[in-house]
Scaffold this active site. Sequence first.
Site, PDB file in Angstrom:
ATOM      1  N   SER A  95       0.838  -1.210   0.000  1.00  0.00           N
ATOM      2  CA  SER A  95       0.000   0.000   0.000  1.00  0.00           C
ATOM      3  C   SER A  95       0.869   1.256   0.000  1.00  0.00           C
ATOM      4  CB  SER A  95      -0.887   0.008   1.247  1.00  0.00           C
ATOM      5  OG  SER A  95      -1.586  -1.211   1.357  1.00  0.00           O
TER       6      SER A  95
HETATM    7  N1  SAH Z   1      -0.444  -5.102   4.190  1.00  0.00           N
HETATM    8  C1  SAH Z   1       0.310  -5.359   2.969  1.00  0.00           C
HETATM    9  C2  SAH Z   1      -0.462  -5.011   1.722  1.00  0.00           C
HETATM   10  C3  SAH Z   1      -1.402  -6.058   1.404  1.00  0.00           C
HETATM   11  S1  SAH Z   1      -2.094  -6.120  -0.217  1.00  0.00           S
HETATM   12  C4  SAH Z   1       1.644  -4.666   2.981  1.00  0.00           C
HETATM   13  O1  SAH Z   1       1.957  -3.946   3.947  1.00  0.00           O
HETATM   14  O2  SAH Z   1       2.423  -4.887   2.047  1.00  0.00           O
HETATM   15  C5  SAH Z   1      -3.434  -7.218   0.194  1.00  0.00           C
HETATM   16  C6  SAH Z   1      -3.042  -8.643   0.457  1.00  0.00           C
HETATM   17  O3  SAH Z   1      -4.206  -9.318   0.902  1.00  0.00           O
HETATM   18  C7  SAH Z   1      -2.543  -9.380  -0.778  1.00  0.00           C
HETATM   19  O4  SAH Z   1      -1.267  -9.889  -0.541  1.00  0.00           O
HETATM   20  C8  SAH Z   1      -3.581 -10.485  -0.952  1.00  0.00           C
HETATM   21  O5  SAH Z   1      -3.031 -11.708  -1.427  1.00  0.00           O
HETATM   22  C9  SAH Z   1      -4.108 -10.651   0.449  1.00  0.00           C
HETATM   23  N2  SAH Z   1      -5.443 -11.274   0.567  1.00  0.00           N
HETATM   24  C10 SAH Z   1      -6.521 -11.152  -0.250  1.00  0.00           C
HETATM   25  N3  SAH Z   1      -7.542 -11.902   0.196  1.00  0.00           N
HETATM   26  C11 SAH Z   1      -7.106 -12.509   1.349  1.00  0.00           C
HETATM   27  C12 SAH Z   1      -7.705 -13.406   2.282  1.00  0.00           C
HETATM   28  N4  SAH Z   1      -8.961 -13.822   2.160  1.00  0.00           N
HETATM   29  N5  SAH Z   1      -6.967 -13.815   3.325  1.00  0.00           N
HETATM   30  C13 SAH Z   1      -5.673 -13.408   3.485  1.00  0.00           C
HETATM   31  N6  SAH Z   1      -5.061 -12.570   2.629  1.00  0.00           N
HETATM   32  C14 SAH Z   1      -5.771 -12.106   1.577  1.00  0.00           C
END
Ligand code: SAH
Length: 209
Positions: A57
Amino acid sequence: MRSNLDLIAHLFDAGYADARIAEAMRKVDRAQFVPASLTPNAYIDSPLPIGHGQTISAPGVVALMSKLLDVKAGMTVLEIGSGSGYQAAILAELVGKRGKIITIERIEWLSAAAKSNCERAGYKNIEFIHGDGSKGYAKNAPYSRIIVTAAAREVPKALTAQLAEGGKLVIPVGQPYRQDLLVIDKLAGGVLKTERSIPVVFVPLIEGY
Ligand code: SAH
């Protein structure tokens, strides 16, 4: 922005980070959480690709979500969407050594990458779980703080159920390409109070895969 310090100074001046969030973010070098080829862009306030169609993000959003979550030292925080591990590392700074972060990621490769990024940065108080975070993580519930870093169509019931009374959930909710960042407080008796923060754009929370 040429350094992590420049980036955090910008986030503070822009009002995304308060003094406590800025202090935590200064200790976490964003360049260590982006792919090597994107290191020159690490200190720009923008999301960046981290593989498998996912993104780290924008730092402004990370700062704002961290501020809205109002994390205190010693808390256990549940994060859904480990991604690069950057947000988890900042939360680990905020809860301190007596606190703990549990972070869930559905893509195994990213879960492993987040773990190695956080370990390299020296964090020992983060547990990495590979699985579907939309169901929460019942084992350690209830949580005083839950943060979701992927966009949900609706607030998953499991997450409000696993929130402690007096707890807080920060989650982007809405359509693809346009969500509202919500702050949900669980009041005494389990009553939920929802406040809307800014519009945001997150990759989708994939549920029930
Ligand atoms: N917090 C992260 C950004 C995350 S982007 C950072 O600091 O880099 C969102 C993430 O959520 C992605 O990696 C995606 O694979 C994950 N995601 C999507 N659906 C999900 C689910 N149901 N359970 C766990 N992770 C999930």
